[in-house]
Design an enzyme around this catalytic site. Structure first.
Site, PDB file in Angstrom:
ATOM      1  N   LYS A 171       0.211 -12.740 -48.451  1.00 48.66           N
ATOM      2  CA  LYS A 171       1.660 -12.548 -48.419  1.00 48.66           C
ATOM      3  C   LYS A 171       2.225 -12.688 -49.833  1.00 48.66           C
ATOM      4  CE  LYS A 171       5.783 -14.175 -45.874  1.00 48.66           C
ATOM      5  NZ  LYS A 171       6.299 -15.152 -44.899  1.00 48.66           N
TER       6      LYS A 171
ATOM      7  N   SER B 203       8.840 -13.083 -40.930  1.00 47.99           N
ATOM      8  CA  SER B 203       8.893 -12.445 -42.225  1.00 47.99           C
ATOM      9  C   SER B 203       7.549 -11.931 -42.728  1.00 47.99           C
ATOM     10  CB  SER B 203       9.463 -13.418 -43.248  1.00 47.99           C
ATOM     11  OG  SER B 203       8.570 -14.491 -43.478  1.00 47.99           O
TER      12      SER B 203
ATOM     13  N   SER C 204       7.578 -17.106 -38.713  1.00 49.15           N
ATOM     14  CA  SER C 204       7.225 -15.973 -39.581  1.00 49.15           C
ATOM     15  C   SER C 204       5.760 -15.580 -39.563  1.00 49.15           C
ATOM     16  CB  SER C 204       7.648 -16.249 -41.023  1.00 49.15           C
ATOM     17  OG  SER C 204       9.030 -16.072 -41.178  1.00 49.15           O
TER      18      SER C 204
END
Lengths: 104, 489
Positions: B80, B155, B179
């Protein structure tokens, strides 16, 4: 204390943006303001609860201050830090004068 | 050896160990998938192919010399874009960090590198991890691997989509309020949020420090245990980190066990809540029946303060974010606006660099911390957080694991949430776990008639990854749908 944002209309986006050091474009203010009003209207439920005997929870683990031995270690390489700075001067990060015009 | 879609890292490791495939072949396979799919799905923001292949060659050399760093040496893992990898970009999908190059490795990156795993591309996300759809990325919109017109969740949507699309066999993400778990459910992969503190946060760009936790996206529960084993551990660079009681979760799953007699709690408030889609309800009931059939005892539990979790979360998370994001000021790194005065640098750089949702959350956080409102909102939220934690503590006296849906609806379409509050309310099933610091996992549980994946969430108590992983592993082995491969893959 004035709690109800919707009724009192004391939610001032310019004041809060100034506290947050955040420039908000004029064209964005109305939408942001409406969104914030809706959200604040929702979280308002918290201010209505009777919570006087409840301890606040700051963290999910029971953390304490931790001190460690003061051991000398190699510092973070200066050139790596300077390489990501927006502006540099010699081995320093350059910014506009903090106290302008004073010595002119 | 043929690398089938959604192959587990356990299986890749086995084949690497038997000499049936090399790391270079594996990385080339995933690089080809990246080239084929990323232009459509935008799961990855940036990738350094040369560096990946060089690392793969080094791994193959180690293996030839009998010097592998771990069984997983040479396996790629997507990262990420809010985790620092030395000498690579780390944008947090924000304009304010465009062009920023990380000067150091996050602890989790150090650990995966020490195991020989190869960081493979930086995955798209909502800006600074603020969002539930990836629509808040300043760069691209990631598309759901199962339906291009739908969001991948957020997210960590890019991480979830990368694994679902077989662009990478595993990925790292971060979970502040869901997330990891929500995009995992939306993309049909496994997503694990470990207990708070089990994984060091050093080198994770902070959003809400008392809630943030790094965790894996994988194709199986066992793979999640494997990655957790690699990344967990107390770290001197993060004073909130702790050692888990169990040294090797993957080994735990290899031992025989059953869930006969296991007490699974179903919170009645969650199941009867407004806005819960029928297709989720049906799938959830199927999951309950499956667990019952395996001998688990289903116990109805009460969660009286659950309904306040969205309010509590959006007060605490934004308050912490408003403080954490103060570091982005245009001085030491990141975007600096061209202005004459120092005071204007802060205002202009932040005004230019942050997107709308980030601004909204900084403003909200600043508001709830401001004089006159601190007690009414921030202090009250912290107190209700205590009550939510107590609800969990009470529940875990009478049950071992809690089962809930992950999301109230299947993956939604782009621009379908009319206001930010509507988006926040979609996090209802995941956020209370972060407030309490517990561990939870999202496991694929079904596919809708529209061909969209669904997931269920298992939650266990603080530091009870052992029971969490065992239960979800058994569920995964016995669920009716065996593989979750998106169409055209």
């Amino acid at each position: 204390m004035e709690k109800n944002m919707k009724e009192n209309k004391i939610f001032n986006i310019d004041d809060i943006a100034a506290l947050a050091k955040l420039k908000i474009a004029e064209s964005d203010k109305k939408k942001l303001m409406n969104d914030m009003m809706e959200i604040v209207g929702y979280i308002e439920e918290l201010s209505k609860l009777k919570l006087s005997n409840i301890e606040p929870m700051h963290h999910s683990s029971n953390i304490q201050n931790i001190s460690r031995e003061d051991i000398v270690k190699a510092p973070f390489p200066r050139e790596k830090i300077l390489s990501i700075a927006p502006d540099t001067f010699d081995e320093l990060i350059k910014v506009p004068a903090i106290l302008p015009d004073e010595e002119q | 050896m043929k690398i089938e879609p959604n192959i587990t890292i356990a299986k890749i490791a086995k084949n690497l160990g038997e000499g049936k495939i090399s790391s270079v072949e594996i990385c080339n396979h995933y690089l080809e998938n990246f080239t084929k799919k990323n232009s459509v799905f935008n799961a990855i923001l940036s990738i350094n192919k040369e560096k990946i292949l060089k690392s793969a060659e080094e791994s193959d050399k180690r293996r030839k010399e009998g010097k592998v760093l771990s069984s997983y040496d040479g396996i790629p893992i997507a990262i990420k874009d809010n985790l620092c990898v030395e000498d690579e970009p780390c944008t947090c999908a924000s304009k304010i960090l465009e062009g920023f190059i990380s000067p150091y490795d996050a602890t989790v990156i150090k650990k995966i590198k020490a195991a020989g795993m190869i960081p493979f591309g930086r995955t798209n996300m909502d800006e600074f991890a603020m969002g539930s759809s990836c629509e808040n990325s300043a760069y691209v919109k990631t598309r759901n691997p199962w339906d291009k017109d739908r969001v991948p969740g957020g997210s960590s949507g890019g991480s979830a989509a990368s694994v679902a699309l077989s662009i990478a066999p595993a990925a790292l993400g971060s979970d502040t309020g869901g997330s990891i778990r929500q995009p995992a459910a939306f993309c049909g992969v496994v997503g694990l949020k470990p207990s708070y503190g089990i994984v060091s946060r050093y080198g994770l760009v902070a959003f809400a420090s008392s809630l943030d936790q790094i965790g894996p996206f994988t194709n199986s529960v066992l793979d999640s245990a494997i990655v957790l084993d690699i990344i967990k551990g107390k770290d001197p660079m993060d004073c909130t980190s702790i050692d888990s009681k169990i040294a090797n979760f993957a080994e735990l799953l290899s031992q025989p066990y059953s869930i006969d007699g296991l007490r699974i709690g179903i919170p009645s408030e969650c199941i009867n809540c407004e806005g819960l889609d029928n297709v989720i309800k049906e799938n959830f009931n199927e999951s309950i029946n499956l667990l019952k059939g395996l001998g688990a005892k289903i116990i109805e539990i009460s969660f009286p303060h659950w309904k306040y979790s969205v309010s509590v979360y959006y007060v605490i998370a934004t308050a912490e974010a408003s403080a954490n994001l103060a570091r982005f000021d245009g001085i030491r790194y990141g975007l600096r606006a061209k202005t004459e005065k120092l005071s204007e640098i802060y205002l202009e750089s932040r005004g230019l660099g942050f997107g709308e949702e980030v601004k909204r959350r900084i403003l909200l956080g600043t508001f709830v911390l401001s004089s006159g409102y601190y007690d009414a909102y921030y202090r009250s939220a912290q107190k209700v957080r205590t009550l939510i934690r107590k609800d969990y503590d009470e529940a875990f006296k009478i049950c071992d694991v809690i089962l809930t849906p992950v999301t109230p609806t299947p993956p939604f379409t782009f621009n379908s949430k009319s206001t930010p509050l509507q988006m926040y309310l979609s996090d209802i099933f995941t956020i209370s776990v972060n407030l309490a610091g517990n561990c939870a996992i999202s496991v694929p549980s079904g596919i809708t008639s529209d061909n969209l994946p669904l997931g269920v969430q298992f939650t266990a108590g603080f530091m009870r990854e052992d029971i969490l992983l065992k239960t979800s592993h058994i569920f995964e082995l016995h669920r009716s749908i065996k593989s979750f491969i998106p169409p055209e893959n």
